[in-house]
Motif scaffolding. Sequence first.
Motif, PDB file in Angstrom:
ATOM      1  N   VAL A   1      -1.425   1.076   1.250  1.00  0.00           N
ATOM      2  CA  VAL A   1      -2.099   2.052   2.115  1.00  0.00           C
ATOM      3  C   VAL A   1      -1.214   2.433   3.301  1.00  0.00           C
ATOM      4  O   VAL A   1      -1.284   3.565   3.781  1.00  0.00           O
ATOM      5  CB  VAL A   1      -3.487   1.560   2.589  1.00  0.00           C
ATOM      6  CG1 VAL A   1      -4.409   1.313   1.406  1.00  0.00           C
ATOM      7  CG2 VAL A   1      -3.390   0.332   3.466  1.00  0.00           C
ATOM      8  N   LYS A   2      -0.381   1.504   3.777  1.00  0.00           N
ATOM      9  CA  LYS A   2       0.561   1.863   4.849  1.00  0.00           C
ATOM     10  C   LYS A   2       1.503   2.967   4.379  1.00  0.00           C
ATOM     11  O   LYS A   2       1.793   3.913   5.121  1.00  0.00           O
ATOM     12  CB  LYS A   2       1.367   0.631   5.271  1.00  0.00           C
ATOM     13  CG  LYS A   2       0.623  -0.348   6.132  1.00  0.00           C
ATOM     14  CD  LYS A   2       1.446  -1.585   6.427  1.00  0.00           C
ATOM     15  CE  LYS A   2       2.591  -1.296   7.348  1.00  0.00           C
ATOM     16  NZ  LYS A   2       3.216  -2.549   7.870  1.00  0.00           N
ATOM     17  N   MET A   3       1.974   2.831   3.162  1.00  0.00           N
ATOM     18  CA  MET A   3       2.889   3.825   2.615  1.00  0.00           C
ATOM     19  C   MET A   3       2.196   5.180   2.500  1.00  0.00           C
ATOM     20  O   MET A   3       2.745   6.204   2.913  1.00  0.00           O
ATOM     21  CB  MET A   3       3.381   3.368   1.241  1.00  0.00           C
ATOM     22  CG  MET A   3       4.315   4.358   0.553  1.00  0.00           C
ATOM     23  SD  MET A   3       4.827   3.762  -1.072  1.00  0.00           S
ATOM     24  CE  MET A   3       3.258   3.774  -1.949  1.00  0.00           C
ATOM     25  N   PHE A   4       0.971   5.183   1.948  1.00  0.00           N
ATOM     26  CA  PHE A   4       0.235   6.443   1.814  1.00  0.00           C
ATOM     27  C   PHE A   4       0.028   7.092   3.178  1.00  0.00           C
ATOM     28  O   PHE A   4       0.260   8.289   3.356  1.00  0.00           O
ATOM     29  CB  PHE A   4      -1.128   6.202   1.162  1.00  0.00           C
ATOM     30  CG  PHE A   4      -1.071   5.805  -0.286  1.00  0.00           C
ATOM     31  CD1 PHE A   4       0.029   6.090  -1.078  1.00  0.00           C
ATOM     32  CD2 PHE A   4      -2.148   5.147  -0.876  1.00  0.00           C
ATOM     33  CE1 PHE A   4       0.072   5.739  -2.419  1.00  0.00           C
ATOM     34  CE2 PHE A   4      -2.120   4.791  -2.211  1.00  0.00           C
ATOM     35  CZ  PHE A   4      -1.012   5.078  -2.984  1.00  0.00           C
ATOM     36  N   ALA A   5      -0.464   6.302   4.142  1.00  0.00           N
ATOM     37  CA  ALA A   5      -0.782   6.850   5.457  1.00  0.00           C
ATOM     38  C   ALA A   5       0.460   7.363   6.172  1.00  0.00           C
ATOM     39  O   ALA A   5       0.431   8.415   6.830  1.00  0.00           O
ATOM     40  CB  ALA A   5      -1.486   5.787   6.303  1.00  0.00           C
ATOM     41  N   SER A   6       1.561   6.639   6.051  1.00  0.00           N
ATOM     42  CA  SER A   6       2.796   7.037   6.730  1.00  0.00           C
ATOM     43  C   SER A   6       3.376   8.317   6.142  1.00  0.00           C
ATOM     44  O   SER A   6       3.729   9.243   6.867  1.00  0.00           O
ATOM     45  CB  SER A   6       3.833   5.907   6.634  1.00  0.00           C
ATOM     46  OG  SER A   6       3.414   4.770   7.332  1.00  0.00           O
TER      47      SER A   6
END
Length: 244
Positions: free
Chosen positions: A79-84
């Motif tokens: 989710v960090k990757m998606f959000a970033s």
Amino acid sequence: MKILSVSTATNHLSVALNEDQQVIVEKNERDERNHSKHLDPLIEEILKENKLTLNDIDRFAVAIGPGSYTGLRIGITTVKMFASILNKEVVGISTLQALAKGVKEPALVITGLDARNDNYFAAGYISGDIPKNVIPDGHYNIDVLIKAIQEYAAQNKVNKIIFVGSGLEKRDEKIKTLDIPYEYGTDEQNVIHAGLIGQLAVDAEPVDPDKLLPRYLRRTQAEVDWHKKTGKPFEPDSHYVEEV
């Protein structure tokens, strides 16, 4: 607001799509223990079935712990990757609060995950739309947890306790000593549901993706070994988590 939520905190994998408080769809895999291979296909399946792309998601949410070290990293990194990349909002939700939200009736909810050797990742919540934390999320020996429940019950009116999660029923003899009516959660209540994480995420405060970190609640073996080898003090979790 469209929310895509994930839990990889335990051996139960859960992914859900919410429209605000409404759970549009939730998909679960139990006891697969292979979240790194199954998480992305589940997300893709949900998006495809609802004719959406990741860019259509307004907010991402994830169980940040406690739970499996490896499992937590998989969900949080995803989710960090998606959000970033997509410049979207992201929130982290306590695994134990998500468990408590599965209980609808009024009760003191003791949420716990078996951490072996009579230890539990556990907490106490008052059930409700947003369960209220009254015994802090922590890593407890069963005797310490029982004492914490007794101390809370002595100062507050507790008519019923519901134990949800894993492994607490094994300590029934100790739980009986509380002398308060209690019961154990159902199979559905004892697992973490991404749809409930999504509901909690509606009113949660978004964070910078770089600051979304796991809440292990105890030291990893690697940290313990590092401390023994170097003699240096333990550092914040962020020093042990790879940036993405």
